[in-house]
Design a protein around this motif. Structure first.
Motif, PDB file in Angstrom:
ATOM      1  N   UNK A  53       0.856  -1.008   0.074  1.00 48.87           N
ATOM      2  CA  UNK A  53       0.170  -0.101  -0.105  1.00 48.87           C
ATOM      3  C   UNK A  53       1.104   1.129   0.114  1.00 48.87           C
ATOM      4  N   UNK A  54       0.572   2.158  -0.525  1.00 60.94           N
ATOM      5  CA  UNK A  54      -0.763   2.552  -1.487  1.00 60.94           C
ATOM      6  C   UNK A  54      -0.757   1.731  -2.500  1.00 60.94           C
ATOM      7  N   UNK A  55      -1.905   1.426  -3.166  1.00 55.11           N
ATOM      8  CA  UNK A  55      -2.044   0.557  -4.270  1.00 55.11           C
ATOM      9  C   UNK A  55      -1.720   1.558  -5.623  1.00 55.11           C
ATOM     10  N   UNK A  56      -0.357   1.379  -6.171  1.00 56.33           N
ATOM     11  CA  UNK A  56      -0.056   2.133  -7.052  1.00 56.33           C
ATOM     12  C   UNK A  56      -0.682   2.346  -8.407  1.00 56.33           C
ATOM     13  N   UNK A  57      -1.464   1.363  -8.529  1.00 56.59           N
ATOM     14  CA  UNK A  57      -2.385   1.518  -9.536  1.00 56.59           C
ATOM     15  C   UNK A  57      -3.610   2.452  -9.598  1.00 56.59           C
ATOM     16  N   UNK A  58      -3.789   2.948  -8.259  1.00 61.51           N
ATOM     17  CA  UNK A  58      -4.861   4.094  -7.944  1.00 61.51           C
ATOM     18  C   UNK A  58      -4.014   5.562  -8.022  1.00 61.51           C
ATOM     19  N   UNK A  59      -2.550   5.327  -7.923  1.00 62.84           N
ATOM     20  CA  UNK A  59      -1.702   6.584  -7.909  1.00 62.84           C
ATOM     21  C   UNK A  59      -1.746   7.035  -9.267  1.00 62.84           C
ATOM     22  N   UNK A  60      -1.450   5.976 -10.129  1.00 66.95           N
ATOM     23  CA  UNK A  60      -1.219   6.149 -11.630  1.00 66.95           C
ATOM     24  C   UNK A  60      -2.232   5.564 -12.551  1.00 66.95           C
ATOM     25  N   UNK A  61      -3.452   6.028 -12.383  1.00 69.25           N
ATOM     26  CA  UNK A  61      -4.581   5.411 -13.158  1.00 69.25           C
ATOM     27  C   UNK A  61      -4.368   5.406 -14.700  1.00 69.25           C
TER      28      UNK A  61
END
Lengths: 254, 384
Positions: free
Chosen positions: A116-124
């Motif tokens: 965490x944090x979910x890097x996919x959410x950081x760089x959508x």
């Protein structure tokens, strides 16, 4: 036709994880989901503890169980090079290949983030891919599992197909010490500081990898499964040893 | 005759009520599950990349699929070998087989990464080496075969001997689907918790047990759990042959489970240590003692075996035990992580997420809605 294979000398591997990091950078791996990993094991209890490590890429098996179970032929054995690859356009995300892989080297892309944090959410991503990292390799070939993954598929190590497949025809070994070949060497092999990894054509009798397998009695992991890995381990003639979890727990009990 | 007609009307009304309730439940549970999936994606499930790849949705899917094939086996064997006394349960079992399958497949579609792609990618892949390819193909033909049988039984005066060839095809396909489902797990030689040549056979008996239990439960449900409304022909069948068959199926299933447990506890292969945990878990005891032994006693003891309420209770307990059994088998085979080193515990832990529980409700509500629809429109109990 080449049959690319890897040799890993366990006597030289220091467990530094440079291979893991290089693979993550080369292939935009999510933190904690490493196509290539160095696994750590411990046996015993303090103060009598033994720490061991074991480098583990995809074995790119000659007779891969993941390929034979795939109901859509999304995962396949590339006839030119012997790579085991994924076709994201055919994968339905049933995860049978994950279940059928004895080496635990496949990853479903939409699971919860390990770190965490979910890097996919950081760089959508806005293009239907899993994420859109600020740096990504220029190679993008969904039919070979190269590039940022789309949703709902299983991903895996490609043996750096995007590099190896461009190597000059007929080359026996891809050695990072040979300047004209180093760009074709898989990322994990190229960065290995103690030079514990070697990459070459297993179909060429005179290749360095074949000589090492013969001279140092290279062994394959879990050969009893019949998968016939194209990754060989050098361990002084002993079996490539990974402590079983059962033995760990037994020794912990003292 | 008049009283029976009135009773049928009442029962139809109750089935309509069940259908409406099931549809409302389906809308709520399905809506919540879809919402969770839209917001969280696949992360709404508690599966992971450490080793637990197939979670509760696959358990639900396989449970409903195997129940469906079990029902089809019961109905088709009744058609082939049974004789007229089995007539009252055949159409209901076949319709229930379709309803159950629909519930299971709906859950599978919500688990797959690309469900729509699966519809064309599997049949046209010709992946002959994959058990899942054959499973999907067998299920497709199985559904067609079930539908043909249902259509041919729409005529009020259908005759058993006219349907025998159809029934044989359905039986072969049901056995095939079930056996292939067993091969999917049994062929994983490096997972000793799963791998065994007898798994397809165990699946077939488990399936038959499920089919029989569902016949009991849903027949009583069709008469709104009112034993007085159950026709004499059904009572005779239930109190005599079917009660015996259900007891026998429970016994055989118990043997398979206990044999696997004994080998697992004494075996030393990596992966079998799951049995040490499983055999001491309350869920396992509930499955064996309450879910299987108690129904066996209820069906063997002369004082209870002909009691409708004992039969309802026994079938309900067996239905639950089979779900637990499927859960333990599928999850248990994945609890020892493969090549994850110290990044993973020696035994993974897993519990279904709220969304995964919602999928169970989706399957239950959908199957019940379809079943009640059949009861109302096709009058499945008219042979009784």
């Amino acid at each position: 036709m080449a049959k690319w294979g890897m040799v890993i000398d366990l006597d030289k591997c220091t467990g530094c994880q440079a291979c893991t990091t290089a693979c993550a950078m080369e292939n935009n791996r999510l933190p904690g989901e490493n196509w290539q990993d160095v696994l750590f094991y411990h046996e015993g209890t303090y103060p009598n503890v033994k720490l061991m490590w074991f480098p583990r890429p995809c074995m790119h098996c000659e007779n891969p169980s993941c390929v034979s179970v795939c109901p859509t032929k999304a995962t396949y054995k590339d006839p030119d090079g012997g790579f085991v690859l994924m076709d994201y356009n055919k994968c339905i995300g049933c995860k049978y290949c994950q279940v059928a892989c004895p080496y635990g080297v496949r990853f479903y892309v939409d699971e919860k983030a390990v770190v965490q944090p979910d890097i996919r959410g950081v760089f959508p991503s806005e293009t239907g891919r899993q994420w859109d990292p600020p740096y990504k390799g220029p190679q993008d070939d969904p039919s070979r599992g190269i590039g940022i993954q789309p949703h709902g598929v299983v991903s895996k190590c490609t043996f750096c197909y995007h590099k190896v497949s461009k190597a000059p025809k007929g080359v026996a070994d891809l050695d990072e010490d040979i300047p004209e070949l180093k760009e074709y060497v898989p990322a994990c092999v190229r960065v290995c500081a103690p030079k514990a990894r070697f990459f070459g054509d297993l179909d060429q009798p005179n290749s360095n990898v074949n000589k090492m397998i013969a001279d140092k009695r290279g062994v394959r992991l879990k050969d009893e499964t019949g998968n016939k890995p194209q990754v060989y381990y050098l361990s002084g003639g002993a079996t490539a040893s990974v402590p079983s979890l059962r033995s760990m727990s037994d020794s912990d009990k003292g | 005759m008049t009283s029976v007609t009135v009773s049928n009307k009442e029962i139809s009304g109750k089935q309509l009520g069940i259908m409406l309730l099931a549809l409302i439940g389906l809308l709520i549970a399905g809506g919540m599950a879809v919402n969770n999936l839209l917001v969280e994606g696949h992360a709404a499930y508690n599966t992971d990349n450490l080793g637990l790849f197939w979670g509760f949705p696959i358990v639900i899917y396989d449970y409903f699929l195997l129940t469906s094939t079990g029902l089809a086996m019961v109905a088709s064997m009744a058609l082939i070998f049974g004789g007229e006394e089995y007539r009252p349960i055949i159409r209901r079992a076949l319709w229930l087989a379709l309803a159950g399958l629909l519930g299971g497949v709906a859950v599978l579609m919500m688990e797959l990464g690309h469900p729509l792609r699966a519809l064309w990618a599997i049949p046209f892949s010709f992946a002959f080496s994959s058990p899942l390819y054959w499973k999907v193909m067998a299920v497709s033909f199985y559904v067609i075969s079930l539908l043909i049988l249902q259509v041919r039984m729409l005529k009020a005066d259908w005759r058993m001997q006219d349907l025998r060839i159809n029934a044989m095809v359905t039986l072969v396909l049901a056995l095939g689907v079930t056996a292939i489902a067993g091969v999917v797990y049994g062929s994983q030689s490096f997972r000793p918790f799963w791998a065994s040549g007898d798994i397809p056979v165990a699946f077939i008996f488990e399936s038959l047990l499920g089919g029989l239990a569902f016949v009991f439960f849903f027949t009583y449900l069709a008469y709104a759990f009112n034993p007085a409304a159950v026709p004499e022909s059904v009572k005779r069948l239930f109190n005599d042959r079917l009660a015996n068959l259900l007891a026998l199926a429970i016994f055989i299933h118990l043997l398979f489970v206990l044999a696997r447990m004994s080998s697992g506890l004494y075996g030393n292969a990596e992966g079998l240590q799951v049995w040490q945990t499983l055999a001491t878990s309350p869920l396992f005891f509930a499955e064996i003692i309450i879910g299987l032994l108690l129904p066996l006693v209820l069906l063997m003891y002369p004082g209870t075996r002909t009691s409708p309420w004992a039969q309802i209770l026994a079938s309900l307990l067996v239905m639950n035990a089979l779900l637990i059994s499927r859960y333990e088998y599928i999850i248990g085979g994945q609890l020892v992580p493969l090549f994850k080193g110290s990044w993973a515990p020696e035994l993974l832990s897993y519990a279904p997420s709220p969304t995964e529980w919602l999928l169970l409700l989706v399957a239950i509500f959908l199957s019940n809605a379809v079943n009640a629809f059949g009861e109302v429109t096709l009058r499945l109990g008219r042979e009784g």
